[in-house]
Design a protein around this motif. Structure first.
Motif, PDB file in Angstrom:
ATOM      1  N   HIS A  84       0.838  -1.202   0.000  1.00 28.59           N
ATOM      2  CA  HIS A  84       0.000   0.000   0.000  1.00 28.59           C
ATOM      3  C   HIS A  84       0.877   1.258   0.000  1.00 28.59           C
ATOM      4  CE1 HIS A  84      -3.248   2.756   0.812  1.00 28.59           C
ATOM      5  NE2 HIS A  84      -2.546   3.223   1.832  1.00 28.59           N
ATOM      6  N   ARG A  85       1.906   1.272   0.864  1.00 34.05           N
ATOM      7  CA  ARG A  85       2.808   2.418   0.931  1.00 34.05           C
ATOM      8  C   ARG A  85       3.541   2.618  -0.391  1.00 34.05           C
ATOM      9  NH1 ARG A  85       7.925   3.970   2.280  1.00 34.05           N
ATOM     10  NH2 ARG A  85       8.779   1.879   2.490  1.00 34.05           N
ATOM     11  N   ALA A  86       4.011   1.523  -0.971  1.00 35.63           N
ATOM     12  CA  ALA A  86       4.752   1.604  -2.237  1.00 35.63           C
ATOM     13  C   ALA A  86       3.868   2.117  -3.368  1.00 35.63           C
ATOM     14  CB  ALA A  86       5.342   0.241  -2.595  1.00 35.63           C
ATOM     15  N   LEU A  87       2.685   1.527  -3.486  1.00 33.82           N
ATOM     16  CA  LEU A  87       1.796   1.931  -4.583  1.00 33.82           C
ATOM     17  C   LEU A  87       1.233   3.333  -4.371  1.00 33.82           C
ATOM     18  CD1 LEU A  87       0.011  -1.449  -5.380  1.00 33.82           C
ATOM     19  CD2 LEU A  87       1.899  -0.342  -6.614  1.00 33.82           C
ATOM     20  N   SER A  88       1.092   3.741  -3.123  1.00 33.56           N
ATOM     21  CA  SER A  88       0.658   5.114  -2.854  1.00 33.56           C
ATOM     22  C   SER A  88       1.712   6.102  -3.340  1.00 33.56           C
ATOM     23  CB  SER A  88       0.414   5.328  -1.358  1.00 33.56           C
ATOM     24  OG  SER A  88      -0.695   4.582  -0.945  1.00 33.56           O
ATOM     25  N   TRP A  89       2.986   5.762  -3.148  1.00 32.30           N
ATOM     26  CA  TRP A  89       4.054   6.635  -3.629  1.00 32.30           C
ATOM     27  C   TRP A  89       4.079   6.643  -5.149  1.00 32.30           C
ATOM     28  CZ3 TRP A  89       8.362   6.786  -6.660  1.00 32.30           C
ATOM     29  CH2 TRP A  89       9.207   7.878  -6.493  1.00 32.30           C
ATOM     30  N   VAL A  90       3.993   5.449  -5.743  1.00 33.77           N
ATOM     31  CA  VAL A  90       4.078   5.312  -7.202  1.00 33.77           C
ATOM     32  C   VAL A  90       2.912   6.004  -7.904  1.00 33.77           C
ATOM     33  CG1 VAL A  90       3.859   3.611  -9.072  1.00 33.77           C
ATOM     34  CG2 VAL A  90       5.462   3.214  -7.215  1.00 33.77           C
ATOM     35  N   ASP A  91       1.706   5.815  -7.386  1.00 34.76           N
ATOM     36  CA  ASP A  91       0.506   6.324  -8.052  1.00 34.76           C
ATOM     37  C   ASP A  91      -0.005   7.636  -7.467  1.00 34.76           C
ATOM     38  OD1 ASP A  91       0.438   4.125  -9.766  1.00 34.76           O
ATOM     39  OD2 ASP A  91      -0.717   2.942  -8.329  1.00 34.76           O
ATOM     40  N   GLY A  92       0.563   8.046  -6.369  1.00 32.13           N
ATOM     41  CA  GLY A  92       0.036   9.227  -5.690  1.00 32.13           C
ATOM     42  C   GLY A  92       1.010  10.367  -5.628  1.00 32.13           C
ATOM     43  N   GLY A  93       0.890  11.106  -4.536  1.00 31.53           N
ATOM     44  CA  GLY A  93       1.652  12.333  -4.379  1.00 31.53           C
ATOM     45  C   GLY A  93       3.140  12.181  -4.196  1.00 31.53           C
ATOM     46  N   GLY A  94       3.599  11.001  -3.791  1.00 32.22           N
ATOM     47  CA  GLY A  94       5.029  10.825  -3.559  1.00 32.22           C
ATOM     48  C   GLY A  94       5.874  11.091  -4.781  1.00 32.22           C
ATOM     49  N   CYS A  95       5.500  10.482  -5.880  1.00 32.70           N
ATOM     50  CA  CYS A  95       6.325  10.677  -7.076  1.00 32.70           C
ATOM     51  C   CYS A  95       6.096  12.068  -7.681  1.00 32.70           C
ATOM     52  CB  CYS A  95       6.115   9.567  -8.101  1.00 32.70           C
ATOM     53  SG  CYS A  95       4.512   9.501  -8.854  1.00 32.70           S
ATOM     54  N   VAL A  96       4.935  12.655  -7.458  1.00 32.26           N
ATOM     55  CA  VAL A  96       4.693  14.019  -7.940  1.00 32.26           C
ATOM     56  C   VAL A  96       5.595  14.996  -7.188  1.00 32.26           C
ATOM     57  CG1 VAL A  96       2.987  15.877  -8.102  1.00 32.26           C
ATOM     58  CG2 VAL A  96       2.327  13.527  -8.650  1.00 32.26           C
ATOM     59  N   GLY A  97       5.684  14.818  -5.876  1.00 38.01           N
ATOM     60  CA  GLY A  97       6.581  15.653  -5.081  1.00 38.01           C
ATOM     61  C   GLY A  97       8.041  15.455  -5.465  1.00 38.01           C
ATOM     62  N   ALA A  98       8.399  14.214  -5.808  1.00 36.01           N
ATOM     63  CA  ALA A  98       9.776  13.916  -6.209  1.00 36.01           C
ATOM     64  C   ALA A  98      10.120  14.598  -7.535  1.00 36.01           C
ATOM     65  CB  ALA A  98       9.969  12.408  -6.320  1.00 36.01           C
ATOM     66  N   VAL A  99       9.191  14.595  -8.466  1.00 37.75           N
ATOM     67  CA  VAL A  99       9.423  15.286  -9.742  1.00 37.75           C
ATOM     68  C   VAL A  99       9.627  16.777  -9.485  1.00 37.75           C
ATOM     69  CG1 VAL A  99       8.366  15.983 -11.935  1.00 37.75           C
ATOM     70  CG2 VAL A  99       8.231  13.612 -11.203  1.00 37.75           C
ATOM     71  N   GLY A 100       8.822  17.348  -8.602  1.00 40.45           N
ATOM     72  CA  GLY A 100       8.977  18.756  -8.255  1.00 40.45           C
ATOM     73  C   GLY A 100      10.342  19.049  -7.653  1.00 40.45           C
ATOM     74  N   ALA A 101      10.802  18.169  -6.762  1.00 36.80           N
ATOM     75  CA  ALA A 101      12.126  18.351  -6.162  1.00 36.80           C
ATOM     76  C   ALA A 101      13.208  18.334  -7.235  1.00 36.80           C
ATOM     77  CB  ALA A 101      12.389  17.252  -5.127  1.00 36.80           C
ATOM     78  N   LEU A 102      13.121  17.406  -8.172  1.00 37.66           N
ATOM     79  CA  LEU A 102      14.131  17.328  -9.236  1.00 37.66           C
ATOM     80  C   LEU A 102      14.123  18.587 -10.103  1.00 37.66           C
ATOM     81  CD1 LEU A 102      13.755  13.590 -10.247  1.00 37.66           C
ATOM     82  CD2 LEU A 102      15.556  14.629  -8.862  1.00 37.66           C
ATOM     83  N   HIS A 103      12.949  19.111 -10.389  1.00 40.39           N
ATOM     84  CA  HIS A 103      12.870  20.363 -11.162  1.00 40.39           C
ATOM     85  C   HIS A 103      13.522  21.529 -10.414  1.00 40.39           C
ATOM     86  CE1 HIS A 103      10.692  19.518 -14.856  1.00 40.39           C
ATOM     87  NE2 HIS A 103       9.891  18.710 -14.178  1.00 40.39           N
ATOM     88  N   ARG A 104      13.490  21.479  -9.077  1.00 44.45           N
ATOM     89  CA  ARG A 104      14.128  22.525  -8.270  1.00 44.45           C
ATOM     90  C   ARG A 104      15.628  22.263  -8.080  1.00 44.45           C
ATOM     91  NH1 ARG A 104       9.439  21.409  -5.330  1.00 44.45           N
ATOM     92  NH2 ARG A 104      10.636  20.250  -3.774  1.00 44.45           N
ATOM     93  N   GLY A 105      16.109  21.149  -8.622  1.00 43.83           N
ATOM     94  CA  GLY A 105      17.522  20.810  -8.479  1.00 43.83           C
ATOM     95  C   GLY A 105      17.850  20.085  -7.192  1.00 43.83           C
ATOM     96  N   GLU A 106      16.824  19.567  -6.502  1.00 48.77           N
ATOM     97  CA  GLU A 106      17.017  18.868  -5.235  1.00 48.77           C
ATOM     98  C   GLU A 106      16.987  17.359  -5.465  1.00 48.77           C
ATOM     99  OE1 GLU A 106      13.716  20.211  -2.928  1.00 48.77           O
ATOM    100  OE2 GLU A 106      14.343  22.304  -3.030  1.00 48.77           O
ATOM    101  N   PRO A 107      17.730  16.580  -4.670  1.00 48.85           N
ATOM    102  CA  PRO A 107      17.667  15.124  -4.789  1.00 48.85           C
ATOM    103  C   PRO A 107      16.370  14.595  -4.184  1.00 48.85           C
ATOM    104  CG  PRO A 107      19.135  15.742  -3.008  1.00 48.85           C
ATOM    105  CD  PRO A 107      18.700  17.019  -3.687  1.00 48.85           C
ATOM    106  N   CYS A 108      16.023  13.380  -4.532  1.00 45.31           N
ATOM    107  CA  CYS A 108      14.845  12.738  -3.961  1.00 45.31           C
ATOM    108  C   CYS A 108      15.082  11.234  -3.905  1.00 45.31           C
ATOM    109  CB  CYS A 108      13.597  13.054  -4.780  1.00 45.31           C
ATOM    110  SG  CYS A 108      13.619  12.327  -6.427  1.00 45.31           S
ATOM    111  N   GLY A 109      14.171  10.524  -3.283  1.00 49.00           N
ATOM    112  CA  GLY A 109      14.329   9.078  -3.202  1.00 49.00           C
ATOM    113  C   GLY A 109      13.129   8.397  -2.594  1.00 49.00           C
TER     114      GLY A 109
END
Length: 123
Positions: A64-89
């Motif tokens: 549930h946690r994994a798929l929530s990140w994959v399909d939800g806000g987790g990966c959206v926030g990660a894309v935003g961090a990368l656009h700002r030049g910040e690392p994510c994981g």
């Protein structure tokens, strides 16, 4: 009069890494895989594909946690961090092992006449 040489264009590449540790204590590395992406969406896709491939084997709460990140806000926030030049994981436990995915934006340059964009090491 001298002809001006073109100036190399600066951009970013995204260094993606997946590290699998033998146990949940992250004590011993058992596997490392790396991937270079040219944009944030491609970099996040690296994690999403890896996590989806493991999801069926995860316990219900971790799935549930994994798929929530994959399909939800987790990966959206990660894309935003990368656009700002910040690392994510992202990280999760799988069959007693600990897996971590990280993405680090890296400065890169394009040399005119070269076919690839190469990262600047140590920049």
């Amino acid at each position: 009069m001298r002809e001006q040489q073109p100036v190399p264009s600066a951009t970013r590449v995204f260094w993606c890494e997946r590290v699998t540790y033998r146990t949940m204590e992250a004590d011993e590395i058992t596997e490392v895989s790396r991937h270079m992406a040219l944009d944030p969406a491609e970099a996040i896709r690296f994690i999403r594909l890896n996590v989806r491939a493991l999801a069926a084997d995860l316990p219900p709460m971790e799935r549930h946690r994994a798929l929530s990140w994959v399909d939800g806000g987790g990966c959206v926030g990660a894309v935003g961090a990368l656009h700002r030049g910040e690392p994510c994981g992202f990280s999760l436990s799988h069959r007693g092992a600990w897996i971590e995915w990280t993405i680090h934006p890296q400065p890169s340059f394009h040399v005119y006449g070269a076919s690839d964009v190469a990262p600047m090491i140590g920049a």
